[in-house]
Design a protein around this motif. Sequence first.
Motif, short mmCIF file in Angstrom:
data_model
loop_
_atom_site.label_atom_id
_atom_site.label_comp_id
_atom_site.label_asym_id
_atom_site.label_seq_id
_atom_site.Cartn_x
_atom_site.Cartn_y
_atom_site.Cartn_z
N LEU A 67 0.74 -1.43 0.06
CA LEU A 67 -0.09 0.11 0.17
C LEU A 67 0.76 1.32 0.08
O LEU A 67 0.43 2.24 -0.69
CB LEU A 67 -1.08 -0.02 1.23
CG LEU A 67 -2.40 -0.91 1.11
CD1 LEU A 67 -3.08 -0.82 2.45
CD2 LEU A 67 -2.97 -0.20 -0.18
N ARG A 68 1.96 1.13 0.75
CA ARG A 68 2.79 2.48 0.66
C ARG A 68 2.87 3.11 -0.65
O ARG A 68 2.81 4.55 -0.68
CB ARG A 68 3.99 2.34 1.61
CG ARG A 68 4.90 3.59 1.74
CD ARG A 68 6.18 3.32 2.40
NE ARG A 68 6.38 2.80 3.85
CZ ARG A 68 6.43 1.66 4.04
NH1 ARG A 68 6.90 0.63 3.03
NH2 ARG A 68 6.46 1.18 5.27
N PRO A 69 3.51 2.39 -1.62
CA PRO A 69 3.82 3.28 -2.69
C PRO A 69 2.69 3.94 -3.45
O PRO A 69 2.63 5.07 -4.14
CB PRO A 69 4.23 2.07 -3.94
CG PRO A 69 4.54 1.01 -2.71
CD PRO A 69 4.07 0.91 -1.53
N GLU A 70 1.46 3.09 -3.23
CA GLU A 70 0.27 3.90 -3.77
C GLU A 70 -0.04 5.09 -3.12
O GLU A 70 -0.49 6.14 -3.64
CB GLU A 70 -0.90 3.02 -3.62
CG GLU A 70 -2.33 3.50 -4.36
CD GLU A 70 -2.03 3.59 -5.86
OE1 GLU A 70 -2.34 4.88 -6.32
OE2 GLU A 70 -1.67 2.69 -6.51
N VAL A 71 -0.10 5.36 -1.58
CA VAL A 71 -0.29 6.28 -0.89
C VAL A 71 0.67 7.50 -1.14
O VAL A 71 0.26 8.52 -1.52
CB VAL A 71 -0.20 5.73 0.65
CG1 VAL A 71 -0.50 7.45 1.37
CG2 VAL A 71 -1.05 4.94 1.04
N GLU A 72 1.85 7.00 -1.23
CA GLU A 72 2.77 8.19 -1.75
C GLU A 72 2.73 8.64 -3.22
O GLU A 72 2.93 9.84 -3.26
CB GLU A 72 4.24 7.53 -1.59
CG GLU A 72 4.68 7.15 -0.31
CD GLU A 72 6.08 6.37 -0.10
OE1 GLU A 72 6.62 6.01 -1.25
OE2 GLU A 72 6.62 6.27 1.09
N LYS A 73 2.35 7.80 -3.95
CA LYS A 73 2.10 8.28 -5.40
C LYS A 73 0.96 9.16 -5.21
O LYS A 73 0.90 10.56 -6.03
CB LYS A 73 1.61 7.17 -6.22
CG LYS A 73 1.32 7.32 -7.65
CD LYS A 73 2.61 7.78 -8.73
CE LYS A 73 2.37 7.70 -10.01
NZ LYS A 73 3.84 7.54 -10.81
N GLN A 74 -0.28 8.95 -4.66
CA GLN A 74 -1.30 10.08 -4.45
C GLN A 74 -1.01 11.22 -3.72
O GLN A 74 -1.44 12.45 -4.29
CB GLN A 74 -2.53 9.34 -3.90
CG GLN A 74 -3.14 7.85 -4.52
CD GLN A 74 -3.72 8.34 -6.08
OE1 GLN A 74 -4.05 9.30 -6.21
NE2 GLN A 74 -3.45 7.28 -6.88
N ASN A 75 -0.16 11.07 -2.75
CA ASN A 75 0.29 12.43 -1.99
C ASN A 75 1.22 13.32 -2.95
O ASN A 75 0.91 14.46 -3.03
CB ASN A 75 1.16 12.00 -0.92
CG ASN A 75 0.21 11.77 0.38
OD1 ASN A 75 -1.10 12.40 0.43
ND2 ASN A 75 0.67 11.13 1.31
N ASP A 76 2.05 12.62 -3.72
CA ASP A 76 2.69 13.53 -4.75
C ASP A 76 1.91 14.13 -5.57
O ASP A 76 2.15 15.29 -6.15
CB ASP A 76 3.67 12.58 -5.45
CG ASP A 76 5.10 11.92 -4.92
OD1 ASP A 76 5.15 12.58 -3.61
OD2 ASP A 76 5.48 10.98 -5.18
N TYR A 77 0.76 13.56 -6.14
CA TYR A 77 -0.20 14.06 -7.09
C TYR A 77 -0.94 15.24 -6.29
O TYR A 77 -1.05 16.39 -6.94
CB TYR A 77 -1.27 13.09 -7.43
CG TYR A 77 -2.40 13.61 -8.34
CD1 TYR A 77 -2.09 13.98 -9.77
CD2 TYR A 77 -3.59 13.49 -7.78
CE1 TYR A 77 -3.30 14.48 -10.39
CE2 TYR A 77 -4.79 13.84 -8.54
CZ TYR A 77 -4.41 14.47 -10.11
OH TYR A 77 -5.37 14.93 -10.73
#
Length: 263
Positions: A67-77
């Motif tokens: 899950l962490r890579p997904e959360v970080e990706k959305q936060n970057d967005y």
Amino acid sequence: MHKRETSKIILIAIAIMALMVVLAWMTGTSEPDILDVPETEQAEQPVPDFKAIEDTTEKKKAFFAYLRPEVEKQNDYLLSLRHYLQTLQRQLAAGNSLTEDDDERLEWLAGEYRVDKDLPADAQIPKLLNKVDILPVELVLMQAANESAWGTSRFAQQGYNFFGLWCYQKGCGFVPARRNSGASHEVAKFENLSRATYTYMRNINRHDAYRELRHIRASLRRAQLPVTGLALAEGLMNYSERGAAYVNELQNMIRYNKGFITE
């Protein structure tokens, strides 16, 4: 090769490069569309069978790794959207007008984050900046763990719904086994992990029920303090019928699993 011929080749190369830049600007390909919702590489991969991992430590590591890579990706967005809004704000403050593309993007953002579209741009942007912002990774991960029983629920396994999100159209998701008599909601089903995570974060960032969370976050921003999961959890009283007990549980989970989250 003569110097004159060399000069001609250089001039032609420069002209071609200039033409490519102009074409890129005209077609909008010089930068990614700010309205595109990002997707990670694992977005459409099957959810791991977390129930099959018997060792608790290994299960947590696998859960966070997924899950962490997904959360970080959305936060970057979200941060890219935030930076874009701040750029527009500076342009307006300097007395410059927005382009048609900027007007269209601002209208989309106002609709996406439930800001009055009839407001002038200089009034819309501060309201959007209050909503378009990150959610701490530790908070998102602990909510996902809490709502999905560490990824073992059928809603997570079959519909990428790690956050207990509901929907209200017949057939939009799963009919919960314990739904109250007369209730019509379903537990939402998503096509991939990216869409599920984006929807969850957008829900927190725009729903009236989480206004307090956004107030806490904005206060931390103004004071130039870190935006932490422990602090923002205080604004999630309305996420569960359990209220304060739910908030306390999330905060305890963040503290207890800090070592796993930061690995």
